[in-house]
Enzyme design. Structure first.
Site, PDB file in Angstrom:
ATOM      1  N   CYS A 129     -23.977  -4.044  -0.533  1.00 27.18           N
ATOM      2  CA  CYS A 129     -23.786  -3.343   0.737  1.00 27.18           C
ATOM      3  C   CYS A 129     -24.808  -2.224   0.855  1.00 27.18           C
ATOM      4  O   CYS A 129     -25.251  -1.654  -0.138  1.00 27.18           O
ATOM      5  CB  CYS A 129     -22.381  -2.757   0.824  1.00 27.18           C
ATOM      6  SG  CYS A 129     -21.065  -3.980   0.913  1.00 27.18           S
ATOM      7  N   CYS A 154     -19.840   1.810   2.905  1.00 24.72           N
ATOM      8  CA  CYS A 154     -20.546   1.004   3.901  1.00 24.72           C
ATOM      9  C   CYS A 154     -19.689   0.954   5.159  1.00 24.72           C
ATOM     10  O   CYS A 154     -18.643   1.595   5.248  1.00 24.72           O
ATOM     11  CB  CYS A 154     -20.807  -0.398   3.345  1.00 24.72           C
ATOM     12  SG  CYS A 154     -19.288  -1.337   3.034  1.00 24.72           S
ATOM     13  N   HIS A 178     -16.762   2.919  -1.161  1.00 24.91           N
ATOM     14  CA  HIS A 178     -17.075   2.338  -2.464  1.00 24.91           C
ATOM     15  C   HIS A 178     -16.784   3.303  -3.605  1.00 24.91           C
ATOM     16  O   HIS A 178     -16.237   2.908  -4.625  1.00 24.91           O
ATOM     17  CB  HIS A 178     -18.546   1.922  -2.524  1.00 24.91           C
ATOM     18  CG  HIS A 178     -18.846   0.667  -1.770  1.00 24.91           C
ATOM     19  ND1 HIS A 178     -19.386  -0.446  -2.360  1.00 24.91           N
ATOM     20  CD2 HIS A 178     -18.687   0.342  -0.455  1.00 24.91           C
ATOM     21  CE1 HIS A 178     -19.560  -1.405  -1.458  1.00 24.91           C
ATOM     22  NE2 HIS A 178     -19.135  -0.941  -0.293  1.00 24.91           N
ATOM     23  N   HIS A 229     -13.903  -0.807  -0.161  1.00 27.31           N
ATOM     24  CA  HIS A 229     -14.775  -1.982  -0.203  1.00 27.31           C
ATOM     25  C   HIS A 229     -15.531  -2.109  -1.523  1.00 27.31           C
ATOM     26  O   HIS A 229     -16.486  -2.856  -1.614  1.00 27.31           O
ATOM     27  CB  HIS A 229     -15.758  -1.972   0.978  1.00 27.31           C
ATOM     28  CG  HIS A 229     -16.279  -3.330   1.319  1.00 27.31           C
ATOM     29  ND1 HIS A 229     -17.622  -3.659   1.253  1.00 27.31           N
ATOM     30  CD2 HIS A 229     -15.646  -4.464   1.703  1.00 27.31           C
ATOM     31  CE1 HIS A 229     -17.793  -4.923   1.602  1.00 27.31           C
ATOM     32  NE2 HIS A 229     -16.607  -5.429   1.877  1.00 27.31           N
ATOM     33  N   THR A 239      -6.683  -4.757 -13.181  1.00 23.68           N
ATOM     34  CA  THR A 239      -7.195  -3.436 -12.792  1.00 23.68           C
ATOM     35  C   THR A 239      -6.910  -3.155 -11.326  1.00 23.68           C
ATOM     36  O   THR A 239      -6.419  -2.078 -10.962  1.00 23.68           O
ATOM     37  CB  THR A 239      -8.704  -3.340 -13.054  1.00 23.68           C
ATOM     38  OG1 THR A 239      -8.938  -3.353 -14.473  1.00 23.68           O
ATOM     39  CG2 THR A 239      -9.291  -2.055 -12.471  1.00 23.68           C
ATOM     40  N   TYR A 241       1.264   6.275 -18.681  1.00 24.01           N
ATOM     41  CA  TYR A 241       0.502   5.032 -18.760  1.00 24.01           C
ATOM     42  C   TYR A 241       1.442   3.844 -18.977  1.00 24.01           C
ATOM     43  O   TYR A 241       1.280   2.789 -18.354  1.00 24.01           O
ATOM     44  CB  TYR A 241      -0.526   5.105 -19.894  1.00 24.01           C
ATOM     45  CG  TYR A 241      -1.638   6.084 -19.653  1.00 24.01           C
ATOM     46  CD1 TYR A 241      -2.812   5.688 -19.002  1.00 24.01           C
ATOM     47  CD2 TYR A 241      -1.531   7.411 -20.065  1.00 24.01           C
ATOM     48  CE1 TYR A 241      -3.837   6.594 -18.768  1.00 24.01           C
ATOM     49  CE2 TYR A 241      -2.561   8.322 -19.834  1.00 24.01           C
ATOM     50  CZ  TYR A 241      -3.707   7.911 -19.190  1.00 24.01           C
ATOM     51  OH  TYR A 241      -4.721   8.799 -18.953  1.00 24.01           O
ATOM     52  N   ARG A 278      -3.030  -0.020 -22.814  1.00 26.41           N
ATOM     53  CA  ARG A 278      -4.468   0.218 -22.966  1.00 26.41           C
ATOM     54  C   ARG A 278      -5.234  -0.240 -21.728  1.00 26.41           C
ATOM     55  O   ARG A 278      -6.197   0.406 -21.301  1.00 26.41           O
ATOM     56  CB  ARG A 278      -5.001  -0.511 -24.199  1.00 26.41           C
ATOM     57  CG  ARG A 278      -4.578   0.131 -25.520  1.00 26.41           C
ATOM     58  CD  ARG A 278      -5.195  -0.613 -26.696  1.00 26.41           C
ATOM     59  NE  ARG A 278      -4.844  -0.010 -27.966  1.00 26.41           N
ATOM     60  CZ  ARG A 278      -5.523   0.966 -28.547  1.00 26.41           C
ATOM     61  NH1 ARG A 278      -6.620   1.439 -27.958  1.00 26.41           N
ATOM     62  NH2 ARG A 278      -5.149   1.467 -29.703  1.00 26.41           N
ATOM     63  N   CYS A 322      -5.588   8.787  -9.980  1.00 24.57           N
ATOM     64  CA  CYS A 322      -5.526   8.603 -11.429  1.00 24.57           C
ATOM     65  C   CYS A 322      -5.224   9.910 -12.150  1.00 24.57           C
ATOM     66  O   CYS A 322      -4.813   9.885 -13.321  1.00 24.57           O
ATOM     67  CB  CYS A 322      -6.800   7.959 -11.956  1.00 24.57           C
ATOM     68  SG  CYS A 322      -8.338   8.760 -11.467  1.00 24.57           S
ATOM     69  N   GLU A 343      -0.765  20.140  -6.626  1.00 27.05           N
ATOM     70  CA  GLU A 343       0.289  19.305  -6.051  1.00 27.05           C
ATOM     71  C   GLU A 343       1.663  19.896  -6.315  1.00 27.05           C
ATOM     72  O   GLU A 343       2.517  19.921  -5.420  1.00 27.05           O
ATOM     73  CB  GLU A 343       0.169  17.885  -6.598  1.00 27.05           C
ATOM     74  CG  GLU A 343      -1.123  17.204  -6.170  1.00 27.05           C
ATOM     75  CD  GLU A 343      -1.153  15.714  -6.463  1.00 27.05           C
ATOM     76  OE1 GLU A 343      -0.132  15.173  -6.919  1.00 27.05           O
ATOM     77  OE2 GLU A 343      -2.211  15.092  -6.226  1.00 27.05           O
TER      78      GLU A 343
END
Length: 214
Positions: A34, A53, A58, A118, A128, A147, A161, A178, A207
């Site tokens: 892109c 884009c 991205h 995108h 993932t 996790y 992991r 994350c 937060e």
């Protein structure tokens, strides 16, 4: 889109050539081919660069050597575009509006539309991608998740992991939060490969304080 007026903000964005961006985003190639445009914001974390884009965002890149804004009881934070305003696409504008609200009016972000994503990681049905989408959908502002629990939420309780790997590969931090993923012990854990732990602590405190004051 909110821009930083020069007469009101004496320190503007330093040259993006001087900023030390988190290397995971800098070094990744653009496999989608892109044509990307970039916008730089000045935020309480330092500079933030958003790349995307016409179809979507991205990357969001954080500045490794950014110094988070000091907190006071009456803290008022600014987050505004200081470079690339002229080339902004609709999806980048939506993303920068969301980021400004996150820092300045966090009680409004649940009502704001998210930008489209995108990056190629979201174009395939991988673990993932599922982890990142689960995190975005189910772990709200002011919440944290371990996790292990996030692995369970994504459908594979033994993939702790792999969840850690997904966090390291997250191309759109802040929007995909994350920083809300912490160790089972309650410690915040690493962020940006350990180089942004101070930023993670700032975000979690930001937060918590705004949840308490709603």
């Amino acid at each position: 889109v909110h821009t930083c007026p020069r007469d009101r903000h004496p320190f503007m964005c330093e040259s993006t050539m001087e900023a030390r961006w988190h290397e995971k985003s800098v070094q990744m190639k653009n496999p989608s081919q892109c044509e990307l445009t970039r916008v730089t914001l000045r935020s309480p974390l330092g500079q933030i660069q958003v790349s995307g884009c016409e179809s979507g965002v991205h990357y969001i890149q954080l500045q490794e050597d950014g110094a988070p804004a000091e907190r006071t009881e009456a803290a008022s934070y600014a987050c505004c575009v200081c470079e690339g305003q002229e080339e902004t696409t609709a999806q980048l504008r939506r993303c920068t509006d969301w980021l400004r609200a996150y820092f300045c009016e966090p009680w409004t972000i649940e009502t704001l539309p998210l930008p489209a994503f995108h990056h190629p990681v979201f174009q395939k049905a991988t673990f993932t991608s599922r982890v990142l989408q689960t995190l975005l959908r189910d772990v709200k502002f002011g919440e944290t998740v371990s996790y292990k629990h996030l692995a369970e939420m994504a459908g594979n309780s033994r993939a702790v992991r792999a969840v850690g790997g997904a966090m390291r590969r997250n191309p759109i931090p802040l929007v995909i939060p994350c920083h809300r993923v912490i160790s089972a012990s309650g410690q915040s854990g690493n962020y940006m490969g350990g180089k942004g732990n101070h930023l993670k602590e700032w975000l979690l405190t930001h937060e918590q304080q705004n949840v308490l004051t709603r």
